[in-house]
Design a protein around this motif. Sequence first.
Motif, PDB file in Angstrom:
ATOM      1  N   VAL A   1      38.419  42.014  51.514  1.00  0.00           N
ATOM      2  CA  VAL A   1      40.040  42.309  51.813  1.00  0.00           C
ATOM      3  C   VAL A   1      40.448  42.817  50.486  1.00  0.00           C
ATOM      4  CG1 VAL A   1      42.275  41.260  52.310  1.00  0.00           C
ATOM      5  CG2 VAL A   1      40.319  40.228  53.590  1.00  0.00           C
ATOM      6  N   THR A   2      40.797  44.038  50.597  1.00  0.00           N
ATOM      7  CA  THR A   2      41.256  44.702  49.233  1.00  0.00           C
ATOM      8  C   THR A   2      42.629  45.609  49.590  1.00  0.00           C
ATOM      9  OG1 THR A   2      40.027  46.695  50.049  1.00  0.00           O
ATOM     10  CG2 THR A   2      38.936  45.393  48.374  1.00  0.00           C
ATOM     11  N   SER A   3      43.347  45.716  48.528  1.00  0.00           N
ATOM     12  CA  SER A   3      44.365  46.483  48.882  1.00  0.00           C
ATOM     13  C   SER A   3      44.476  47.549  47.667  1.00  0.00           C
ATOM     14  CB  SER A   3      45.673  45.426  48.739  1.00  0.00           C
ATOM     15  OG  SER A   3      45.706  44.912  47.589  1.00  0.00           O
ATOM     16  N   LYS A   4      45.348  48.478  48.155  1.00  0.00           N
ATOM     17  CA  LYS A   4      45.510  49.780  47.433  1.00  0.00           C
ATOM     18  C   LYS A   4      46.957  50.072  46.985  1.00  0.00           C
ATOM     19  CE  LYS A   4      44.548  54.621  46.717  1.00  0.00           C
ATOM     20  NZ  LYS A   4      44.215  55.894  47.234  1.00  0.00           N
ATOM     21  N   ASP A   5      47.508  50.330  45.789  1.00  0.00           N
ATOM     22  CA  ASP A   5      48.981  50.321  45.715  1.00  0.00           C
ATOM     23  C   ASP A   5      49.336  51.923  46.032  1.00  0.00           C
ATOM     24  OD1 ASP A   5      51.626  50.323  44.728  1.00  0.00           O
ATOM     25  OD2 ASP A   5      50.964  50.259  42.483  1.00  0.00           O
ATOM     26  N   THR A   6      50.280  52.011  46.922  1.00  0.00           N
ATOM     27  CA  THR A   6      50.499  53.263  47.238  1.00  0.00           C
ATOM     28  C   THR A   6      52.188  53.601  46.951  1.00  0.00           C
ATOM     29  OG1 THR A   6      50.899  52.892  49.637  1.00  0.00           O
ATOM     30  CG2 THR A   6      48.883  53.611  48.776  1.00  0.00           C
ATOM     31  N   SER A   7      53.127  52.562  46.462  1.00  0.00           N
ATOM     32  CA  SER A   7      54.226  52.515  46.431  1.00  0.00           C
ATOM     33  C   SER A   7      54.727  53.365  45.341  1.00  0.00           C
ATOM     34  CB  SER A   7      54.702  51.077  46.409  1.00  0.00           C
ATOM     35  OG  SER A   7      56.209  51.243  45.984  1.00  0.00           O
ATOM     36  N   SER A   8      55.891  54.154  45.726  1.00  0.00           N
ATOM     37  CA  SER A   8      56.303  55.289  44.263  1.00  0.00           C
ATOM     38  C   SER A   8      57.863  54.247  43.811  1.00  0.00           C
ATOM     39  CB  SER A   8      57.002  56.442  45.042  1.00  0.00           C
ATOM     40  OG  SER A   8      57.852  55.912  45.940  1.00  0.00           O
ATOM     41  N   LYS A   9      57.836  52.996  44.287  1.00  0.00           N
ATOM     42  CA  LYS A   9      59.025  52.329  43.931  1.00  0.00           C
ATOM     43  C   LYS A   9      58.547  51.044  43.083  1.00  0.00           C
ATOM     44  CE  LYS A   9      61.531  53.328  47.957  1.00  0.00           C
ATOM     45  NZ  LYS A   9      61.972  53.067  49.271  1.00  0.00           N
ATOM     46  N   GLY A  10      57.163  51.094  42.719  1.00  0.00           N
ATOM     47  CA  GLY A  10      56.871  49.618  41.964  1.00  0.00           C
ATOM     48  C   GLY A  10      55.261  49.957  42.110  1.00  0.00           C
TER      49      GLY A  10
ATOM     50  N   TRP B   1      51.941  47.332  43.113  1.00  0.00           N
ATOM     51  CA  TRP B   1      51.415  46.068  43.811  1.00  0.00           C
ATOM     52  C   TRP B   1      50.094  45.713  43.182  1.00  0.00           C
ATOM     53  CZ3 TRP B   1      51.715  42.224  47.040  1.00  0.00           C
ATOM     54  CH2 TRP B   1      50.628  41.619  47.324  1.00  0.00           C
ATOM     55  N   THR B   2      49.874  44.464  42.891  1.00  0.00           N
ATOM     56  CA  THR B   2      48.629  44.101  42.414  1.00  0.00           C
ATOM     57  C   THR B   2      48.100  42.748  42.960  1.00  0.00           C
ATOM     58  OG1 THR B   2      49.301  44.450  40.011  1.00  0.00           O
ATOM     59  CG2 THR B   2      47.273  43.022  40.198  1.00  0.00           C
ATOM     60  N   GLN B   3      46.820  43.017  43.636  1.00  0.00           N
ATOM     61  CA  GLN B   3      46.343  41.802  44.779  1.00  0.00           C
ATOM     62  C   GLN B   3      45.883  40.845  43.704  1.00  0.00           C
ATOM     63  OE1 GLN B   3      43.914  43.029  47.843  1.00  0.00           O
ATOM     64  NE2 GLN B   3      42.730  41.095  47.856  1.00  0.00           N
ATOM     65  N   SER B   4      46.113  39.455  44.176  1.00  0.00           N
ATOM     66  CA  SER B   4      45.497  38.269  43.314  1.00  0.00           C
ATOM     67  C   SER B   4      44.484  37.657  44.178  1.00  0.00           C
ATOM     68  CB  SER B   4      46.555  37.528  42.892  1.00  0.00           C
ATOM     69  OG  SER B   4      47.330  36.922  43.940  1.00  0.00           O
ATOM     70  N   GLY B   5      44.400  37.874  45.103  1.00  0.00           N
ATOM     71  CA  GLY B   5      43.552  37.103  46.284  1.00  0.00           C
ATOM     72  C   GLY B   5      43.892  37.043  47.720  1.00  0.00           C
TER      73      GLY B   5
ATOM     74  N   ILE C   1      44.753  36.059  58.074  1.00  0.00           N
ATOM     75  CA  ILE C   1      44.443  36.472  56.903  1.00  0.00           C
ATOM     76  C   ILE C   1      45.830  36.663  56.010  1.00  0.00           C
ATOM     77  CG2 ILE C   1      43.437  38.200  55.364  1.00  0.00           C
ATOM     78  CD1 ILE C   1      41.389  38.931  57.597  1.00  0.00           C
ATOM     79  N   SER C   2      45.991  35.931  54.868  1.00  0.00           N
ATOM     80  CA  SER C   2      47.025  35.998  53.943  1.00  0.00           C
ATOM     81  C   SER C   2      46.484  36.567  52.819  1.00  0.00           C
ATOM     82  CB  SER C   2      47.515  34.651  53.855  1.00  0.00           C
ATOM     83  OG  SER C   2      48.519  34.899  52.830  1.00  0.00           O
ATOM     84  N   VAL C   3      47.201  37.879  52.264  1.00  0.00           N
ATOM     85  CA  VAL C   3      46.905  38.569  51.183  1.00  0.00           C
ATOM     86  C   VAL C   3      48.126  38.411  50.088  1.00  0.00           C
ATOM     87  CG1 VAL C   3      46.533  40.868  50.098  1.00  0.00           C
ATOM     88  CG2 VAL C   3      45.576  40.270  52.491  1.00  0.00           C
ATOM     89  N   GLY C   4      47.458  37.671  48.857  1.00  0.00           N
ATOM     90  CA  GLY C   4      48.390  37.215  47.928  1.00  0.00           C
ATOM     91  C   GLY C   4      48.446  38.345  46.809  1.00  0.00           C
ATOM     92  N   GLY C   5      49.660  38.316  46.147  1.00  0.00           N
ATOM     93  CA  GLY C   5      49.626  39.333  44.986  1.00  0.00           C
ATOM     94  C   GLY C   5      51.089  39.428  44.374  1.00  0.00           C
ATOM     95  N   LYS C   6      51.345  40.470  43.307  1.00  0.00           N
ATOM     96  CA  LYS C   6      52.650  40.560  42.943  1.00  0.00           C
ATOM     97  C   LYS C   6      52.907  42.097  42.881  1.00  0.00           C
ATOM     98  CE  LYS C   6      51.867  36.698  39.558  1.00  0.00           C
ATOM     99  NZ  LYS C   6      51.598  36.274  38.380  1.00  0.00           N
TER     100      LYS C   6
ATOM    101  N   SER D   1      55.927  44.376  41.205  1.00  0.00           N
ATOM    102  CA  SER D   1      56.650  44.574  40.039  1.00  0.00           C
ATOM    103  C   SER D   1      57.502  46.067  40.390  1.00  0.00           C
ATOM    104  CB  SER D   1      55.968  44.537  38.541  1.00  0.00           C
ATOM    105  OG  SER D   1      55.025  45.727  38.536  1.00  0.00           O
ATOM    106  N   SER D   2      58.778  45.989  40.080  1.00  0.00           N
ATOM    107  CA  SER D   2      59.747  47.114  39.883  1.00  0.00           C
ATOM    108  C   SER D   2      60.878  46.934  39.259  1.00  0.00           C
ATOM    109  CB  SER D   2      60.072  47.132  41.508  1.00  0.00           C
ATOM    110  OG  SER D   2      60.917  48.409  41.478  1.00  0.00           O
ATOM    111  N   ASN D   3      60.998  47.828  38.211  1.00  0.00           N
ATOM    112  CA  ASN D   3      62.129  48.039  37.272  1.00  0.00           C
ATOM    113  C   ASN D   3      62.302  46.733  36.503  1.00  0.00           C
ATOM    114  OD1 ASN D   3      62.906  50.277  38.005  1.00  0.00           O
ATOM    115  ND2 ASN D   3      64.375  49.509  39.882  1.00  0.00           N
TER     116      ASN D   3
END
Length: 96
Positions: free
Chosen positions: A37-46, A48-52, A66-71, A73-75
């Motif tokens: 399970v992977t994630s890629k940040d595509t946001s122009s507003k902040g 995203w970093t996957q933690s698990g 499936i639950s994907v956790g992460g952080k 950040s924006s501004n």
Amino acid sequence: MNVKNALLSTALGAVLTVSLVNGASAGRQFFSDVNSVTSKDTSSKGKWTQSGYSTVMIDGGRTYDISVGGKFSSNGVISTHNIPVEFYCSETGVVS
């Protein structure tokens, strides 16, 4: 066994890629494992970093929760998120 990949876009601007393994028994397809399970940040507003992630197989292998956790950040504000997704494997192996 087949490997099925699924892509999902989230409200946080992350695209999740889930690689699921299918098996068969008595003519019915089911999930047997999660490859990744992977994630890629595509946001122009902040950012995203996957933690698990965590997985729970239910319904005799027909459904994966499936639950994907992460952080995100924006501004200068960082918030923690768990993104829940569910996949169902039909009798013929179609993943939805």
